[in-house]
Motif scaffolding. Structure first.
Motif, PDB file in Angstrom:
ATOM      1  N   LEU A 114      13.635   2.210   3.882  1.00 34.00           N
ATOM      2  CA  LEU A 114      12.818   1.860   5.037  1.00 34.00           C
ATOM      3  C   LEU A 114      12.645   0.347   4.955  1.00 34.00           C
ATOM      4  CD1 LEU A 114      11.065   2.624   7.458  1.00 34.00           C
ATOM      5  CD2 LEU A 114       9.213   3.111   5.861  1.00 34.00           C
ATOM      6  N   HIS A 115      13.459  -0.377   5.736  1.00 29.73           N
ATOM      7  CA  HIS A 115      13.492  -1.837   5.666  1.00 29.73           C
ATOM      8  C   HIS A 115      12.229  -2.431   6.285  1.00 29.73           C
ATOM      9  CE1 HIS A 115      14.923  -5.961   6.397  1.00 29.73           C
ATOM     10  NE2 HIS A 115      15.658  -5.743   5.310  1.00 29.73           N
ATOM     11  N   VAL A 116      11.809  -3.564   5.742  1.00 29.40           N
ATOM     12  CA  VAL A 116      10.596  -4.237   6.207  1.00 29.40           C
ATOM     13  C   VAL A 116      10.671  -4.572   7.702  1.00 29.40           C
ATOM     14  CG1 VAL A 116      11.307  -6.591   5.595  1.00 29.40           C
ATOM     15  CG2 VAL A 116       8.899  -5.978   5.563  1.00 29.40           C
ATOM     16  N   SER A 117      11.876  -4.796   8.224  1.00 27.06           N
ATOM     17  CA  SER A 117      12.021  -5.089   9.658  1.00 27.06           C
ATOM     18  C   SER A 117      11.647  -3.895  10.534  1.00 27.06           C
ATOM     19  CB  SER A 117      13.455  -5.538   9.976  1.00 27.06           C
ATOM     20  OG  SER A 117      14.366  -4.479   9.752  1.00 27.06           O
ATOM     21  N   GLU A 118      11.572  -2.717   9.935  1.00 21.19           N
ATOM     22  CA  GLU A 118      11.187  -1.497  10.656  1.00 21.19           C
ATOM     23  C   GLU A 118       9.696  -1.197  10.526  1.00 21.19           C
ATOM     24  OE1 GLU A 118      13.104   0.081  12.636  1.00 21.19           O
ATOM     25  OE2 GLU A 118      15.083  -0.651  12.072  1.00 21.19           O
ATOM     26  N   LEU A 119       8.970  -2.062   9.828  1.00 23.61           N
ATOM     27  CA  LEU A 119       7.551  -1.824   9.564  1.00 23.61           C
ATOM     28  C   LEU A 119       6.671  -2.770  10.373  1.00 23.61           C
ATOM     29  CD1 LEU A 119       7.784  -1.523   5.693  1.00 23.61           C
ATOM     30  CD2 LEU A 119       7.504   0.347   7.329  1.00 23.61           C
ATOM     31  N   PRO A 120       5.604  -2.237  10.964  1.00 26.37           N
ATOM     32  CA  PRO A 120       4.696  -3.108  11.709  1.00 26.37           C
ATOM     33  C   PRO A 120       3.748  -3.867  10.773  1.00 26.37           C
ATOM     34  CG  PRO A 120       3.937  -0.842  11.811  1.00 26.37           C
ATOM     35  CD  PRO A 120       5.248  -0.835  11.064  1.00 26.37           C
ATOM     36  N   GLY A 121       3.522  -5.136  11.071  1.00 22.86           N
ATOM     37  CA  GLY A 121       2.496  -5.931  10.383  1.00 22.86           C
ATOM     38  C   GLY A 121       2.535  -5.878   8.872  1.00 22.86           C
ATOM     39  N   ASP A 122       1.363  -5.654   8.287  1.00 27.12           N
ATOM     40  CA  ASP A 122       1.200  -5.649   6.828  1.00 27.12           C
ATOM     41  C   ASP A 122       1.225  -4.248   6.236  1.00 27.12           C
ATOM     42  OD1 ASP A 122       0.900  -8.356   7.099  1.00 27.12           O
ATOM     43  OD2 ASP A 122      -1.284  -8.328   6.936  1.00 27.12           O
ATOM     44  N   ILE A 123       1.808  -3.290   6.924  1.00 26.94           N
ATOM     45  CA  ILE A 123       1.757  -1.902   6.449  1.00 26.94           C
ATOM     46  C   ILE A 123       2.435  -1.735   5.087  1.00 26.94           C
ATOM     47  CG2 ILE A 123       3.833  -1.035   7.575  1.00 26.94           C
ATOM     48  CD1 ILE A 123       2.105   1.494   8.258  1.00 26.94           C
ATOM     49  N   LEU A 124       3.414  -2.569   4.764  1.00 22.11           N
ATOM     50  CA  LEU A 124       4.087  -2.480   3.466  1.00 22.11           C
ATOM     51  C   LEU A 124       3.075  -2.578   2.330  1.00 22.11           C
ATOM     52  CD1 LEU A 124       6.738  -2.265   1.893  1.00 22.11           C
ATOM     53  CD2 LEU A 124       6.924  -4.750   2.016  1.00 22.11           C
ATOM     54  N   ASP A 125       2.058  -3.418   2.505  1.00 23.01           N
ATOM     55  CA  ASP A 125       1.030  -3.595   1.473  1.00 23.01           C
ATOM     56  C   ASP A 125       0.215  -2.331   1.235  1.00 23.01           C
ATOM     57  OD1 ASP A 125       1.831  -6.239   1.155  1.00 23.01           O
ATOM     58  OD2 ASP A 125       0.341  -6.984   2.587  1.00 23.01           O
ATOM     59  N   THR A 126       0.150  -1.438   2.213  1.00 19.70           N
ATOM     60  CA  THR A 126      -0.657  -0.223   2.066  1.00 19.70           C
ATOM     61  C   THR A 126       0.102   0.900   1.359  1.00 19.70           C
ATOM     62  OG1 THR A 126      -0.029   0.750   4.204  1.00 19.70           O
ATOM     63  CG2 THR A 126      -1.895  -0.783   4.187  1.00 19.70           C
ATOM     64  N   TYR A 127       1.415   0.805   1.280  1.00 20.44           N
ATOM     65  CA  TYR A 127       2.215   1.854   0.636  1.00 20.44           C
ATOM     66  C   TYR A 127       2.153   1.730  -0.875  1.00 20.44           C
ATOM     67  CZ  TYR A 127       4.444   2.989   5.124  1.00 20.44           C
ATOM     68  OH  TYR A 127       4.710   3.366   6.402  1.00 20.44           O
ATOM     69  N   ARG A 128       2.121   2.868  -1.552  1.00 20.35           N
ATOM     70  CA  ARG A 128       2.111   2.926  -3.017  1.00 20.35           C
ATOM     71  C   ARG A 128       3.246   3.840  -3.485  1.00 20.35           C
ATOM     72  NH1 ARG A 128      -0.390  -1.011  -2.497  1.00 20.35           N
ATOM     73  NH2 ARG A 128      -2.623  -1.208  -2.383  1.00 20.35           N
ATOM     74  N   VAL A 129       3.813   3.537  -4.635  1.00 19.05           N
ATOM     75  CA  VAL A 129       4.818   4.408  -5.230  1.00 19.05           C
ATOM     76  C   VAL A 129       4.194   5.795  -5.407  1.00 19.05           C
ATOM     77  CG1 VAL A 129       6.198   4.836  -7.308  1.00 19.05           C
ATOM     78  CG2 VAL A 129       6.044   2.519  -6.365  1.00 19.05           C
ATOM     79  N   GLY A 130       4.927   6.811  -4.980  1.00 16.43           N
ATOM     80  CA  GLY A 130       4.436   8.186  -5.062  1.00 16.43           C
ATOM     81  C   GLY A 130       3.876   8.706  -3.753  1.00 16.43           C
ATOM     82  N   ASP A 131       3.549   7.789  -2.811  1.00 14.78           N
ATOM     83  CA  ASP A 131       3.068   8.222  -1.494  1.00 14.78           C
ATOM     84  C   ASP A 131       4.159   9.001  -0.771  1.00 14.78           C
ATOM     85  OD1 ASP A 131       0.695   6.854  -1.886  1.00 14.78           O
ATOM     86  OD2 ASP A 131       1.116   5.267  -0.430  1.00 14.78           O
ATOM     87  N   GLU A 132       3.753  10.042  -0.049  1.00 14.34           N
ATOM     88  CA  GLU A 132       4.683  10.759   0.812  1.00 14.34           C
ATOM     89  C   GLU A 132       4.484  10.242   2.229  1.00 14.34           C
ATOM     90  OE1 GLU A 132       6.076  15.068   0.410  1.00 14.34           O
ATOM     91  OE2 GLU A 132       4.552  15.155   1.990  1.00 14.34           O
ATOM     92  N   ILE A 133       5.583   9.829   2.852  1.00 14.96           N
ATOM     93  CA  ILE A 133       5.499   9.279   4.202  1.00 14.96           C
ATOM     94  C   ILE A 133       6.488  10.000   5.114  1.00 14.96           C
ATOM     95  CG2 ILE A 133       4.680   7.005   3.472  1.00 14.96           C
ATOM     96  CD1 ILE A 133       7.549   5.963   3.827  1.00 14.96           C
ATOM     97  N   GLU A 134       6.216   9.918   6.398  1.00 14.00           N
ATOM     98  CA  GLU A 134       7.105  10.492   7.397  1.00 14.00           C
ATOM     99  C   GLU A 134       8.015   9.384   7.912  1.00 14.00           C
ATOM    100  OE1 GLU A 134       5.688  12.304  11.290  1.00 14.00           O
ATOM    101  OE2 GLU A 134       5.788  14.020   9.926  1.00 14.00           O
ATOM    102  N   VAL A 135       9.329   9.652   7.922  1.00 14.84           N
ATOM    103  CA  VAL A 135      10.313   8.664   8.341  1.00 14.84           C
ATOM    104  C   VAL A 135      11.347   9.309   9.256  1.00 14.84           C
ATOM    105  CG1 VAL A 135      10.081   7.146   6.337  1.00 14.84           C
ATOM    106  CG2 VAL A 135      11.625   9.086   6.219  1.00 14.84           C
ATOM    107  N   GLN A 136      12.023   8.464  10.018  1.00 17.62           N
ATOM    108  CA  GLN A 136      13.066   8.932  10.918  1.00 17.62           C
ATOM    109  C   GLN A 136      14.410   8.388  10.456  1.00 17.62           C
ATOM    110  OE1 GLN A 136      12.487   7.856  15.002  1.00 17.62           O
ATOM    111  NE2 GLN A 136      14.090   9.226  15.714  1.00 17.62           N
ATOM    112  N   ILE A 137      15.411   9.245  10.402  1.00 19.44           N
ATOM    113  CA  ILE A 137      16.746   8.839   9.968  1.00 19.44           C
ATOM    114  C   ILE A 137      17.439   8.077  11.092  1.00 19.44           C
ATOM    115  CG2 ILE A 137      19.024   9.678   9.265  1.00 19.44           C
ATOM    116  CD1 ILE A 137      17.534  12.072   7.994  1.00 19.44           C
ATOM    117  N   THR A 138      17.964   6.880  10.755  1.00 17.23           N
ATOM    118  CA  THR A 138      18.676   6.083  11.748  1.00 17.23           C
ATOM    119  C   THR A 138      20.174   6.001  11.457  1.00 17.23           C
ATOM    120  OG1 THR A 138      18.248   4.033  10.555  1.00 17.23           O
ATOM    121  CG2 THR A 138      16.673   4.661  12.275  1.00 17.23           C
TER     122      THR A 138
END
Length: 86
Positions: A47-71
């Motif tokens: 999930l590349h940083v260019s696909e992330l809004p704002g500072d959301i990368l800072d909120t993610y932690r290793v082990g978090d489960e997230i919903e993503v879309q395959i491109t």
């Protein structure tokens, strides 16, 4: 044997993950350019940083489960490219 196994894994990826499927994945590592997620054993997604809004990368932690879309799926490397679902 290794080549046959790899071909079988590639076919499984194609069969299970369609573009633009939305899936849940667990964050494996976090880098300044995005996060790598574990989709299943041996299948990693970026999930590349260019696909992330704002500072959301800072909120993610290793082990978090997230919903993503395959491109995109690179079957040779068995890597999956992702974005956040709309």
């Amino acid at each position: 044997l290794h080549t046959a196994y790899r071909r079988q894994r590639q076919m499984c990826i194609r069969d299970r993950y369609q573009i633009p499927s939305v899936i849940k994945a667990k964050i494996k590592t976090k880098k300044e350019y995005g996060v790598f997620v574990n989709i299943e054993d041996g299948v990693t997604g970026l999930l590349h940083v260019s696909e992330l809004p704002g500072d959301i990368l800072d909120t993610y932690r290793v082990g978090d489960e997230i919903e993503v879309q395959i491109t995109r799926i690179d079957e040779d490397s068995m890597k999956v490219f992702l974005k956040l679902p709309q």
